[in-house]
Design an enzyme around this catalytic site. Sequence first.
Site, short mmCIF file in Angstrom:
data_model
loop_
_atom_site.label_atom_id
_atom_site.label_comp_id
_atom_site.label_asym_id
_atom_site.label_seq_id
_atom_site.Cartn_x
_atom_site.Cartn_y
_atom_site.Cartn_z
N CYS A 48 -14.49 24.65 -70.65
CA CYS A 48 -15.94 24.01 -70.33
C CYS A 48 -15.67 22.78 -69.84
CB CYS A 48 -16.54 24.04 -71.94
SG CYS A 48 -18.11 23.51 -71.99
N CYS A 51 -17.18 20.00 -72.58
CA CYS A 51 -16.42 19.50 -73.63
C CYS A 51 -14.94 20.09 -73.72
CB CYS A 51 -16.83 20.33 -74.96
SG CYS A 51 -16.75 21.86 -75.23
N CYS A 97 -21.19 27.87 -74.34
CA CYS A 97 -19.99 27.36 -74.91
C CYS A 97 -20.45 27.21 -76.29
CB CYS A 97 -19.66 26.15 -74.39
SG CYS A 97 -18.16 25.15 -75.12
N CYS A 100 -20.26 23.38 -77.39
CA CYS A 100 -21.29 22.20 -77.10
C CYS A 100 -22.34 22.54 -76.72
CB CYS A 100 -20.49 21.24 -75.89
SG CYS A 100 -20.40 21.90 -74.36
N CYS A 120 -20.65 36.62 -66.07
CA CYS A 120 -20.95 36.17 -64.75
C CYS A 120 -21.09 34.83 -65.23
CB CYS A 120 -22.00 36.95 -64.11
SG CYS A 120 -22.42 36.55 -62.69
#
Length: 133
Positions: A48, A51, A97, A100, A120
């Site tokens: 991510c 984070c 995510c 976060c 996607c």
Amino acid sequence: MDRQTDKTDAEWRTELTPEQFRVCRQKGTEPPFTGRYHAFKDPGLYRCTCCGEPLFRSEEKFDSGTGWPSFWQPADEAAVATEEDRSHGMRRTEVTCASCGAHLGHVFPDGPRPTGLRYCINSVSLEFDPEGP
């Protein structure tokens, strides 16, 4: 990386590029075939942008022809969260995510075996780690 999830928009703006903020924090989308990872094939782990949590592995990445990085499963099911998205007159499943809350993209039921799913994902919401976990 800092894994704090209760940051203000002002704090996120200081840590992210304007494009990262627009996509990850305001649920935007990058244009197809423009992201740095849509045709990227190196082995490693995708984390991510916000984070640093591990999200997807290169082994589960495939060319969907859509112009966005596509994966048939996350690195760990607990790494991503999903919710219904009815924006833009469509009914889709948004992927975020789990750590976060960053907007990553959408998941569709038209992917390859074994899951039949296509995550996607916007390139700008990912950071590539060639070393893996």
